[in-house]
Design a protein around this motif. Structure first.
Motif, PDB file in Angstrom:
ATOM      1  N   ILE A  19       6.106  -2.715   4.913  1.00 51.43           N
ATOM      2  CA  ILE A  19       5.333  -3.623   4.010  1.00 51.43           C
ATOM      3  C   ILE A  19       4.256  -4.231   4.686  1.00 51.43           C
ATOM      4  CG2 ILE A  19       5.870  -5.821   3.214  1.00 51.43           C
ATOM      5  CD1 ILE A  19       8.834  -5.223   2.724  1.00 51.43           C
ATOM      6  N   PHE A  20       4.248  -4.342   6.059  1.00 52.98           N
ATOM      7  CA  PHE A  20       3.050  -4.868   6.800  1.00 52.98           C
ATOM      8  C   PHE A  20       2.242  -3.807   6.526  1.00 52.98           C
ATOM      9  CE2 PHE A  20       0.943  -4.715  10.821  1.00 52.98           C
ATOM     10  CZ  PHE A  20       0.257  -6.039  10.915  1.00 52.98           C
ATOM     11  N   LEU A  21       2.285  -2.574   6.939  1.00 51.84           N
ATOM     12  CA  LEU A  21       1.208  -1.770   6.638  1.00 51.84           C
ATOM     13  C   LEU A  21       0.335  -1.524   5.477  1.00 51.84           C
ATOM     14  CD1 LEU A  21       2.807   1.446   8.653  1.00 51.84           C
ATOM     15  CD2 LEU A  21       1.070  -0.116   9.610  1.00 51.84           C
ATOM     16  N   VAL A  22       1.333  -1.790   4.491  1.00 55.74           N
ATOM     17  CA  VAL A  22       0.775  -1.772   2.798  1.00 55.74           C
ATOM     18  C   VAL A  22      -0.426  -2.943   2.873  1.00 55.74           C
ATOM     19  CG1 VAL A  22       1.322  -2.138   0.482  1.00 55.74           C
ATOM     20  CG2 VAL A  22       2.874  -0.670   1.759  1.00 55.74           C
ATOM     21  N   ILE A  23       0.251  -4.336   3.363  1.00 52.55           N
ATOM     22  CA  ILE A  23      -0.638  -5.496   3.421  1.00 52.55           C
ATOM     23  C   ILE A  23      -1.862  -5.308   4.286  1.00 52.55           C
ATOM     24  CG2 ILE A  23      -0.860  -7.630   3.925  1.00 52.55           C
ATOM     25  CD1 ILE A  23       2.240  -7.957   3.121  1.00 52.55           C
ATOM     26  N   ASN A  41     -12.831   4.538   7.297  1.00 55.98           N
ATOM     27  CA  ASN A  41     -12.112   3.919   8.606  1.00 55.98           C
ATOM     28  C   ASN A  41     -10.923   4.624   8.924  1.00 55.98           C
ATOM     29  OD1 ASN A  41     -10.804   2.403  10.168  1.00 55.98           O
ATOM     30  ND2 ASN A  41     -11.323   0.345   8.898  1.00 55.98           N
ATOM     31  N   PRO A  42     -11.068   5.106  10.038  1.00 55.78           N
ATOM     32  CA  PRO A  42      -9.944   6.097  10.497  1.00 55.78           C
ATOM     33  C   PRO A  42      -8.598   5.333  10.566  1.00 55.78           C
ATOM     34  CG  PRO A  42     -11.226   5.621  12.300  1.00 55.78           C
ATOM     35  CD  PRO A  42     -12.111   5.089  11.378  1.00 55.78           C
ATOM     36  N   ILE A  43      -8.634   3.840  10.825  1.00 60.16           N
ATOM     37  CA  ILE A  43      -7.200   3.350  10.644  1.00 60.16           C
ATOM     38  C   ILE A  43      -6.597   3.398   9.436  1.00 60.16           C
ATOM     39  CG2 ILE A  43      -6.248   0.986  10.900  1.00 60.16           C
ATOM     40  CD1 ILE A  43      -8.103   0.294  13.324  1.00 60.16           C
ATOM     41  N   TYR A  44      -7.579   3.110   8.486  1.00 55.92           N
ATOM     42  CA  TYR A  44      -7.160   3.162   6.859  1.00 55.92           C
ATOM     43  C   TYR A  44      -6.583   4.407   6.478  1.00 55.92           C
ATOM     44  CZ  TYR A  44      -7.723   2.555   1.921  1.00 55.92           C
ATOM     45  OH  TYR A  44      -7.278   2.341   0.549  1.00 55.92           O
ATOM     46  N   MET A  45      -7.417   5.303   6.940  1.00 59.48           N
ATOM     47  CA  MET A  45      -6.910   6.829   6.537  1.00 59.48           C
ATOM     48  C   MET A  45      -5.401   6.933   7.183  1.00 59.48           C
ATOM     49  SD  MET A  45     -10.356   9.017   6.426  1.00 59.48           S
ATOM     50  CE  MET A  45     -10.460   9.654   7.739  1.00 59.48           C
ATOM     51  N   PHE A  46      -5.065   6.587   8.466  1.00 55.63           N
ATOM     52  CA  PHE A  46      -4.085   7.104   9.004  1.00 55.63           C
ATOM     53  C   PHE A  46      -2.746   6.350   8.397  1.00 55.63           C
ATOM     54  CE2 PHE A  46      -0.795   5.394  12.256  1.00 55.63           C
ATOM     55  CZ  PHE A  46      -0.358   6.998  12.721  1.00 55.63           C
ATOM     56  N   ILE A  47      -3.221   4.943   8.076  1.00 55.04           N
ATOM     57  CA  ILE A  47      -2.028   4.082   7.389  1.00 55.04           C
ATOM     58  C   ILE A  47      -1.606   4.677   5.964  1.00 55.04           C
ATOM     59  CG2 ILE A  47      -1.619   1.844   6.288  1.00 55.04           C
ATOM     60  CD1 ILE A  47      -3.108   0.576   8.854  1.00 55.04           C
ATOM     61  N   TYR A  48      -2.776   4.944   5.105  1.00 59.12           N
ATOM     62  CA  TYR A  48      -2.493   5.638   3.648  1.00 59.12           C
ATOM     63  C   TYR A  48      -1.947   6.942   3.861  1.00 59.12           C
ATOM     64  CZ  TYR A  48      -3.854   1.744   0.927  1.00 59.12           C
ATOM     65  OH  TYR A  48      -3.756   0.768   0.249  1.00 59.12           O
ATOM     66  N   MET A  49      -1.724   7.760   4.896  1.00 60.78           N
ATOM     67  CA  MET A  49      -1.057   9.041   4.937  1.00 60.78           C
ATOM     68  C   MET A  49       0.327   8.836   4.771  1.00 60.78           C
ATOM     69  SD  MET A  49      -2.833  11.368   7.647  1.00 60.78           S
ATOM     70  CE  MET A  49      -2.574  10.196   9.305  1.00 60.78           C
ATOM     71  N   LEU A  54       6.815   6.128   3.488  1.00 60.79           N
ATOM     72  CA  LEU A  54       8.048   5.537   4.180  1.00 60.79           C
ATOM     73  C   LEU A  54       8.507   4.372   3.662  1.00 60.79           C
ATOM     74  CD1 LEU A  54       8.824   5.115   7.523  1.00 60.79           C
ATOM     75  CD2 LEU A  54       6.929   3.457   7.500  1.00 60.79           C
ATOM     76  N   PHE A  55       7.894   3.738   3.076  1.00 60.73           N
ATOM     77  CA  PHE A  55       8.614   2.518   2.225  1.00 60.73           C
ATOM     78  C   PHE A  55       9.489   3.175   1.294  1.00 60.73           C
ATOM     79  CE2 PHE A  55       8.849  -0.420  -1.244  1.00 60.73           C
ATOM     80  CZ  PHE A  55       9.248  -1.674  -0.766  1.00 60.73           C
ATOM     81  N   ILE A  56       9.157   3.957   0.448  1.00 57.74           N
ATOM     82  CA  ILE A  56       9.950   4.804  -0.582  1.00 57.74           C
ATOM     83  C   ILE A  56      11.352   5.078   0.069  1.00 57.74           C
ATOM     84  CG2 ILE A  56      10.485   6.457  -2.323  1.00 57.74           C
ATOM     85  CD1 ILE A  56       7.350   5.864  -2.991  1.00 57.74           C
TER      86      ILE A  56
END
Length: 60
Positions: A19-23, A41-49, A54-56
């Motif tokens: 949830i934190f990563l989605v926000i 942004n590499p952080i954005y791409m890493f999180i969206y991978m 993970l949440f599901i």
């Protein structure tokens, strides 16, 4: 009679991190960091991978 099962708190921690990563990912997409596109942004791409799978899977 329904027998209550023990709750595995590790899944709650994983779900909280997801949830934190989605926000955080949605917040990054609205911050101007000087690049041509927020998608670069590499952080954005890493999180969206992995953040939504993970949440599901933590709910499942």
């Amino acid at each position: 009679m329904v027998v209550p099962t023990k709750r595995n708190i590790q899944y709650d921690y994983i779900k909280g991190i997801a949830i934190f990563l989605v926000i955080y990912g949605h917040t990054i997409s609205h911050i101007d960091i000087g690049q041509t596109s927020w998608w670069e942004n590499p952080i954005y791409m890493f999180i969206y991978m992995f953040h939504m799978p993970l949440f599901i899977f933590s709910v499942w």
